[in-house]
Enzyme design. Structure first.
Site, PDB file in Angstrom:
ATOM      1  N   ASP A  25       3.471  30.835  14.481  1.00  0.00           N
ATOM      2  CA  ASP A  25       4.615  31.732  14.386  1.00  0.00           C
ATOM      3  C   ASP A  25       4.360  32.976  15.234  1.00  0.00           C
ATOM      4  O   ASP A  25       3.228  33.249  15.649  1.00  0.00           O
ATOM      5  CB  ASP A  25       4.836  32.163  12.937  1.00  0.00           C
ATOM      6  CG  ASP A  25       5.235  31.015  12.028  1.00  0.00           C
ATOM      7  OD1 ASP A  25       5.720  29.990  12.546  1.00  0.00           O
ATOM      8  OD2 ASP A  25       5.044  31.138  10.812  1.00  0.00           O
ATOM      9  N   ASP A  71       4.501  36.993  14.882  1.00  0.00           N
ATOM     10  CA  ASP A  71       4.599  38.098  13.934  1.00  0.00           C
ATOM     11  C   ASP A  71       4.858  39.391  14.686  1.00  0.00           C
ATOM     12  O   ASP A  71       4.085  39.757  15.594  1.00  0.00           O
ATOM     13  CB  ASP A  71       3.306  38.226  13.121  1.00  0.00           C
ATOM     14  CG  ASP A  71       3.068  37.019  12.239  1.00  0.00           C
ATOM     15  OD1 ASP A  71       3.908  36.767  11.359  1.00  0.00           O
ATOM     16  OD2 ASP A  71       2.048  36.326  12.426  1.00  0.00           O
TER      17      ASP A  71
END
Length: 212
Positions: free
Chosen positions: A137, A139
């Site tokens: 992911d 962030d």
């Protein structure tokens, strides 16, 4: 925030200077290996004694996270999330998380607020450690010293949905951090992560406005 005579330190900052000698004796062996390799630690939210800063050591897998503290006086280098935005321009790797960062830079810049890169993307950009993979992911943090409305949050969530990977963004308020998606949602109370504790609040910019 922790403040020394010349160095402000904030959550998500990456710090160098923790020595193997200062790693607690009961720490897992991988912690000593990471620190001995000269990799940075990340500032975390926790209350520690004066002169110390709460930090986390990250290993090679998601379950390798170790909480400790280091002396502010031992910090030899600090990199803030904001400093890592342009570092992606020098990356030859083409992981989805890096593509998402390039893709969303105009969206984030248009907000007119300080923002930066945290998590595994920030770590790799800062020190070159190969921690990213196909499913990583992205962030991000957004510094919101003044009130950021739920309507603004919802619009930003919608914009970030166009990215090529999932983006998790935290709003950094003067009182702590709150997840963008949570603040954009329908719940009246949201979880504010502060240095002393995590608690439910109605308004993350008014920490005394806690849930009963």
């Amino acid at each position: 925030m922790v403040m020394s005579s010349c160095l402000p330190v904030w959550p998500h900052d990456l710090l160098w200077g923790l020595s193997v000698a200062d790693v607690p004796a009961d720490a897992p062996a991988w912690v000593t290996g990471v620190v001995g390799a000269g990799q940075p630690v990340v500032v975390r939210r926790a209350q520690v004694a004066e002169g110390l800063v709460a930090v986390g050591v990250r290993g090679h897998s998601r379950d390798q996270r170790y909480a400790t503290a280091m002396r502010v006086a031992d910090i030899t280098r600090r990199v803030r999330p904001e400093e890592l935005i342009e570092a992606v321009d020098n990356q030859t790797a083409d992981w989805p998380a890096l593509r998402a960062l390039r893709q969303m830079r105009p969206v984030m810049d248009a907000l007119g607020l300080p923002w930066g890169v945290a998590g595994s993307v920030g770590f790799e950009l800062a020190c070159g450690a190969a921690v990213l993979h196909q499913d990583s992911d992205l962030d991000l943090i957004l510094r919101t010293p003044a009130f950021f409305s739920r309507e603004q949050a919802a619009a930003l969530v919608d914009a970030l949905e166009a990215a090529v990977c999932r983006i998790d963004l935290q709003l950094q308020t003067p009182a702590g951090a709150v997840a963008l998606r949570e603040w954009a949602g329908p719940a009246r109370q949201v979880l504010l992560k502060a240095d002393d504790a995590a608690r439910l609040v109605v308004n993350p910019w008014l920490p005394e406005d806690c849930a009963a």
